[in-house]
Design a protein around this motif. Structure first.
Motif, PDB file in Angstrom:
ATOM      1  N   SER A 134      21.254  41.398  57.642  1.00 24.53           N
ATOM      2  CA  SER A 134      21.647  40.541  58.758  1.00 24.53           C
ATOM      3  C   SER A 134      20.664  39.371  58.918  1.00 24.53           C
ATOM      4  CB  SER A 134      21.678  41.359  60.052  1.00 24.53           C
ATOM      5  OG  SER A 134      21.873  40.485  61.147  1.00 24.53           O
TER       6      SER A 134
ATOM      7  N   ILE B 286      25.827  40.127  55.428  1.00 21.88           N
ATOM      8  CA  ILE B 286      25.795  41.582  55.621  1.00 21.88           C
ATOM      9  C   ILE B 286      26.788  42.286  54.690  1.00 21.88           C
ATOM     10  CG2 ILE B 286      24.888  41.797  57.982  1.00 21.88           C
ATOM     11  CD1 ILE B 286      27.832  41.836  58.931  1.00 21.88           C
TER      12      ILE B 286
ATOM     13  N   ASN C  10      27.440  29.371  59.275  1.00 24.18           N
ATOM     14  CA  ASN C  10      28.884  29.135  59.308  1.00 24.18           C
ATOM     15  C   ASN C  10      29.451  30.446  59.860  1.00 24.18           C
ATOM     16  OD1 ASN C  10      31.525  28.455  58.793  1.00 24.18           O
ATOM     17  ND2 ASN C  10      31.135  27.773  56.704  1.00 24.18           N
TER      18      ASN C  10
ATOM     19  N   THR D 152      30.296  37.596  62.887  1.00 28.20           N
ATOM     20  CA  THR D 152      28.985  37.353  63.490  1.00 28.20           C
ATOM     21  C   THR D 152      29.097  37.664  64.989  1.00 28.20           C
ATOM     22  OG1 THR D 152      29.623  35.028  63.688  1.00 28.20           O
ATOM     23  CG2 THR D 152      28.264  35.634  61.790  1.00 28.20           C
TER      24      THR D 152
ATOM     25  N   PHE E  93      34.335  36.634  56.956  1.00 28.23           N
ATOM     26  CA  PHE E  93      34.448  36.310  55.539  1.00 28.23           C
ATOM     27  C   PHE E  93      35.883  35.888  55.230  1.00 28.23           C
ATOM     28  CE2 PHE E  93      34.876  38.165  51.094  1.00 28.23           C
ATOM     29  CZ  PHE E  93      34.178  37.153  50.485  1.00 28.23           C
TER      30      PHE E  93
ATOM     31  N   ALA F 269      22.465  31.093  56.072  1.00 27.29           N
ATOM     32  CA  ALA F 269      22.373  32.318  56.882  1.00 27.29           C
ATOM     33  C   ALA F 269      23.655  33.144  56.856  1.00 27.29           C
ATOM     34  CB  ALA F 269      22.013  31.949  58.328  1.00 27.29           C
TER      35      ALA F 269
ATOM     36  N   THR G 253      23.047  38.981  67.711  1.00 29.94           N
ATOM     37  CA  THR G 253      22.324  38.778  66.455  1.00 29.94           C
ATOM     38  C   THR G 253      22.302  37.293  66.064  1.00 29.94           C
ATOM     39  OG1 THR G 253      24.370  39.506  65.377  1.00 29.94           O
ATOM     40  CG2 THR G 253      22.565  41.077  65.450  1.00 29.94           C
TER      41      THR G 253
HETATM   42  C1  LIG Z   1      32.699  32.005  57.889  1.00 31.64           C
HETATM   43  S1  LIG Z   1      31.921  33.077  56.742  1.00 31.64           S
HETATM   44  C2  LIG Z   1      30.766  32.035  55.927  1.00 31.64           C
HETATM   45  C3  LIG Z   1      31.383  31.065  54.977  1.00 31.64           C
HETATM   46  C4  LIG Z   1      30.429  30.562  53.919  1.00 31.64           C
HETATM   47  N1  LIG Z   1      29.331  29.793  54.406  1.00 31.64           N
HETATM   48  C5  LIG Z   1      31.136  29.869  52.765  1.00 31.64           C
HETATM   49  O1  LIG Z   1      30.654  28.830  52.273  1.00 31.64           O
HETATM   50  O2  LIG Z   1      32.161  30.399  52.338  1.00 31.64           O
HETATM   51  C6  LIG Z   1      30.852  34.075  57.773  1.00 31.64           C
HETATM   52  C7  LIG Z   1      30.058  35.110  56.992  1.00 31.64           C
HETATM   53  O3  LIG Z   1      29.059  35.645  57.881  1.00 31.64           O
HETATM   54  C8  LIG Z   1      28.809  36.966  57.471  1.00 31.64           C
HETATM   55  N2  LIG Z   1      28.090  37.670  58.542  1.00 31.64           N
HETATM   56  C9  LIG Z   1      28.583  38.283  59.635  1.00 31.64           C
HETATM   57  N3  LIG Z   1      27.580  38.788  60.375  1.00 31.64           N
HETATM   58  C10 LIG Z   1      26.427  38.471  59.723  1.00 31.64           C
HETATM   59  C11 LIG Z   1      25.044  38.725  59.994  1.00 31.64           C
HETATM   60  N4  LIG Z   1      24.650  39.382  61.090  1.00 31.64           N
HETATM   61  N5  LIG Z   1      24.136  38.285  59.109  1.00 31.64           N
HETATM   62  C12 LIG Z   1      24.516  37.589  57.986  1.00 31.64           C
HETATM   63  N6  LIG Z   1      25.811  37.342  57.682  1.00 31.64           N
HETATM   64  C13 LIG Z   1      26.752  37.762  58.541  1.00 31.64           C
HETATM   65  C14 LIG Z   1      30.193  37.511  57.174  1.00 31.64           C
HETATM   66  O4  LIG Z   1      30.119  38.654  56.359  1.00 31.64           O
HETATM   67  C15 LIG Z   1      30.865  36.302  56.499  1.00 31.64           C
HETATM   68  O5  LIG Z   1      30.785  36.397  55.096  1.00 31.64           O
END
Ligand SMILES: C[S@@+](CC[C@H](N)C(=O)[O-])C[C@H]1O[C@@H](n2cnc3c(N)ncnc32)[C@H](O)[C@@H]1O
Length: 193
Positions: free
Chosen positions: A82, A55, A106, A119, A110, A29, A123
């Protein structure tokens, strides 16, 4: 791993590994750098299906190049949207409710990117609730929480409160480090029947 503290991201993988089988349908996600997407792809093999949301286009580009380098992009669908729309996007892909083996969240921002794009409680909770409906019997959801960044503590509290309210057939667990300030923590949801 030797001499290094356990990380919630590693724990999430360790809990998921025995649950996942070749051919399973799974969701990342929050794709970010793509590490979790690649892990999921390796667990479900060529016959499985992986959906990865983010996103930020830059995150999905990074995920795609990680997958390309591992020659494993064929059965991975990258969705620049999202995760609150997880249900409609999976139904559009003809994935039914109750048929997804794992969903990974997670949360936060980013790594190496804009820390203002994070996040958000509203949402996140909407996405978690939809993801529950997608989960199959025996399925598992992992949620890595980072209370150390602005907005992170509020989000972590909301997710823990949401987990505490879940009823059967779901079981909610919370794993945390005891002697660090604002440590990342891990919530796991199992669907037992
Ligand atoms: C901590 S990072 C994830 C790390 C990832 N799982 C990895 O292996 O590197 C969090 C991610 O969530 C994304 N994000 C933020 N809001 C979001 C949303 N509403 N829907 C989907 N992704 C989202 C950010 O753009 C970011 O890339």
């Amino acid at each position: 791993m030797k001499n290094k503290p356990l990380r919630v991201t590693d724990l999430a993988w360790e809990f998921l590994r025995p649950v996942l089988k070749p051919g399973d349908t799974v969701v990342d996600a929050t794709a970010g750098t793509g590490q979790d997407t690649l892990f999921l792809r390796q667990c479900v093999g060529e016959s499985g299906r992986v959906f990865a949301f983010d996103i930020q286009a830059v995150a999905l580009q990074q995920t795609k190049s990680l997958l390309d380098n591992s020659k494993s992009v064929d059965n991975v669908t990258l969705i620049c949207d999202s995760h609150e729309f997880i249900m409609t996007r999976l139904i559009d892909a003809e994935i039914e409710e109750g048929s997804v083996k794992a969903v990974m969240f997670n949360l936060g921002y980013f790594p190496g990117g804009d820390p203002a794009i994070i996040t958000k409680v509203e949402t996140t909770i909407k996405a978690l609730s939809s993801a529950l409906r997608l989960l199959s019997t025996g399925g598992m959801m992992t949620i890595c929480l980072y209370p150390g960044h602005p907005g992170g503590a509020e989000e972590a509290q909301a997710v823990i409160g949401w987990g505490e309210m879940l009823e059967a057939p779901f079981v909610a667990h919370h794993f945390q480090t005891l002697n660090r300030k604002s440590p990342p923590t891990l919530v796991i949801i199992q669907r037992t029947r």
